[in-house]
Design an enzyme around this catalytic site. Structure first.
Site, PDB file in Angstrom:
ATOM      1  N   THR A  49       0.816  -1.219   0.000  1.00 23.28           N
ATOM      2  CA  THR A  49       0.000   0.000   0.000  1.00 23.28           C
ATOM      3  C   THR A  49       0.849   1.268   0.000  1.00 23.28           C
ATOM      4  OG1 THR A  49      -0.186  -0.182   2.411  1.00 23.28           O
ATOM      5  CG2 THR A  49      -2.010  -1.063   1.095  1.00 23.28           C
ATOM      6  N   THR A  92      19.154  21.289   5.162  1.00 24.47           N
ATOM      7  CA  THR A  92      20.071  20.644   6.110  1.00 24.47           C
ATOM      8  C   THR A  92      21.512  21.113   5.892  1.00 24.47           C
ATOM      9  OG1 THR A  92      20.110  18.788   4.571  1.00 24.47           O
ATOM     10  CG2 THR A  92      18.696  18.576   6.498  1.00 24.47           C
ATOM     11  N   ARG A 148       6.176   9.011  -0.412  1.00 27.52           N
ATOM     12  CA  ARG A 148       5.727   9.660   0.820  1.00 27.52           C
ATOM     13  C   ARG A 148       6.920   9.992   1.709  1.00 27.52           C
ATOM     14  NH1 ARG A 148       2.902   6.101   4.061  1.00 27.52           N
ATOM     15  NH2 ARG A 148       3.911   4.403   2.965  1.00 27.52           N
ATOM     16  N   TYR A 165      18.511   2.673  10.308  1.00 26.82           N
ATOM     17  CA  TYR A 165      17.718   2.240   9.156  1.00 26.82           C
ATOM     18  C   TYR A 165      18.621   1.614   8.097  1.00 26.82           C
ATOM     19  CZ  TYR A 165      15.310   2.604   4.680  1.00 26.82           C
ATOM     20  OH  TYR A 165      14.793   2.331   3.443  1.00 26.82           O
ATOM     21  N   SER A 186      15.862  -2.380  -1.575  1.00 26.31           N
ATOM     22  CA  SER A 186      16.841  -1.854  -0.629  1.00 26.31           C
ATOM     23  C   SER A 186      16.933  -0.340  -0.793  1.00 26.31           C
ATOM     24  CB  SER A 186      18.192  -2.537  -0.834  1.00 26.31           C
ATOM     25  OG  SER A 186      19.123  -2.134   0.154  1.00 26.31           O
ATOM     26  N   LYS A 232      21.052   3.936   1.561  1.00 31.95           N
ATOM     27  CA  LYS A 232      21.517   4.053   2.941  1.00 31.95           C
ATOM     28  C   LYS A 232      22.079   2.748   3.490  1.00 31.95           C
ATOM     29  CE  LYS A 232      18.414   7.910   3.806  1.00 31.95           C
ATOM     30  NZ  LYS A 232      18.159   8.089   2.354  1.00 31.95           N
ATOM     31  N   LYS A 265      18.741  -2.349   6.743  1.00 30.95           N
ATOM     32  CA  LYS A 265      18.567  -2.716   5.343  1.00 30.95           C
ATOM     33  C   LYS A 265      19.794  -3.450   4.809  1.00 30.95           C
ATOM     34  CE  LYS A 265      15.520  -2.133   3.106  1.00 30.95           C
ATOM     35  NZ  LYS A 265      14.348  -3.044   2.909  1.00 30.95           N
ATOM     36  N   ALA A 306       8.662  -5.183  -0.307  1.00 31.78           N
ATOM     37  CA  ALA A 306       8.803  -3.731  -0.194  1.00 31.78           C
ATOM     38  C   ALA A 306       8.482  -3.222   1.204  1.00 31.78           C
ATOM     39  CB  ALA A 306       7.897  -3.042  -1.211  1.00 31.78           C
TER      40      ALA A 306
END
Length: 332
Positions: free
Chosen positions: A13, A195, A176, A139, A128, A131, A143, A85
């Site tokens: 989703t 940043t 998102r 995180y 993947s 990062k 991964k 995913a």
């Protein structure tokens, strides 16, 4: 390729899952079954308003969490193709809630691997992230562990025909939580938080990510980490493209962030080959040698010491190119 196949997508989703489902129904009208596996009933309901089981007879909505091994095993009955995913991917949230991220991204990955093996799924592709290369945040570390688990699964499959591979790519432009929608939301304030003006990121469109997964399903021998050749952008240029009249305020990098992202490190170069549109990081000690892989696929070894870094990438998007892509892909 997928006509007559039964496919399951974990985390279906999300942005990728919806784009993948859309592409499959447009391109493979005779797909046998397409299972949307996710834990959010509201998102499944919203998704079903577009792809209802009445109008799309192949689609199924299956509530479940990859943390629940028995549930994923039940969902995989009769499935021959899996796209993994599902992930917790927000860097600050992972830093604050580390074991929650571990339970989904590592333990959940192993649940998917074992369930696919038990049901003798034919092809498995896991998503993947950049990062995961030389990670400095939790995180990315989870991964990387997930990538290692999927690649190593090829060593323990025995006589099963299951092939596990990984696709690793950069920031998806309209996903998102990404920077462009964030800047769009903030531009009414007249100030965009930056940043670091030197920060760069890899960029890939959602559809290109889908195309890469489809390519991996068709071409993977098992054990590869595929990396696309994609452009980079500067965060300051993105801000200029989204809101040229806004003031840019430097706020500093967040915990766990890099100035530049990598997808292939120098250490990876000794196991990396060039496939044309993509690179592939091959497993060490897999069921084929690098020479055998190159002979079979036409790939070429990269130079020792090669690295693929968003800051040293030879392909950068200009402000105008970014603006054009945003207009095409990201709703205002």
């Amino acid at each position: 390729m997928l006509n007559g196949k039964s496919i399951l997508i974990t985390g279906a989703t999300g942005s990728f899952g919806k784009a993948f489902v859309d592409t499959v129904f447009k391109r493979y009208p005779d797909v046998k079954r397409l299972v949307v596996f996710s834990r959010d009933e509201l998102k499944q309901y919203e998704m079903s308003q577009r792809w209802s089981e009445r109008d799309y007879q192949a689609i199924r909505y299956f509530l479940g969490d990859v943390r629940d091994a028995s549930r994923i095993k039940r969902a995989l009955e009769g499935i021959d193709t899996v796209i993994h995913a599902a992930a917790l991917k927000q860097v600050p949230a992972a830093e604050y809630n580390p074991f929650e991220c571990i339970k989904t991204n590592i333990l959940g990955a192993q649940n998917v691997i074992e369930a696919c093996m038990d049901h003798q799924v034919e092809r498995v592709v896991a998503l993947s992230t950049d990062k995961a290369a030389a990670p400095i945040n939790l995180y990315g570390a989870t991964k990387l562990c997930s990538d290692k688990l999927f690649i190593a699964a090829n060593n323990i499959r025995g006589t099963r025909a299951t092939k596990y591979s990984v696709v690793r790519y950069g920031n998806v432009m309209c996903s998102r939580g990404s920077v462009i929608p964030f800047f769009q939301q903030r531009r009414a304030s007249g100030v965009l938080p930056i940043t670091d003006p030197n920060m760069t990121r890899f960029n890939i469109s959602l559809q290109d990510g889908v195309e890469m997964v489809l390519w991996a399903l068709e071409n993977a021998l098992g054990g590869e980490i595929f990396v696309p050749k994609i452009p980079s952008y500067r965060i300051a240029d993105v801000a200029e493209a989204v809101a040229p009249n806004c003031r840019q305020e430097i706020v500093g990098i967040r915990p766990g962030e890099k100035i530049h992202e990598e997808m292939i490190t120098e250490s990876d170069s000794y196991q990396t080959v060039d496939l044309g549109r993509y690179f592939a990081i091959l497993p060490s000690g897999g069921h084929y040698t690098m020479d055998q892989y190159c002979e079979s696929t036409g790939a070429k070894r990269v130079e020792p010491g090669f690295a693929y870094n968003s800051g040293t990438n030879s392909d950068f998007l200009s402000v105008e190119q970014l603006r054009r892509l945003i207009e095409e892909q990201v709703p205002n």
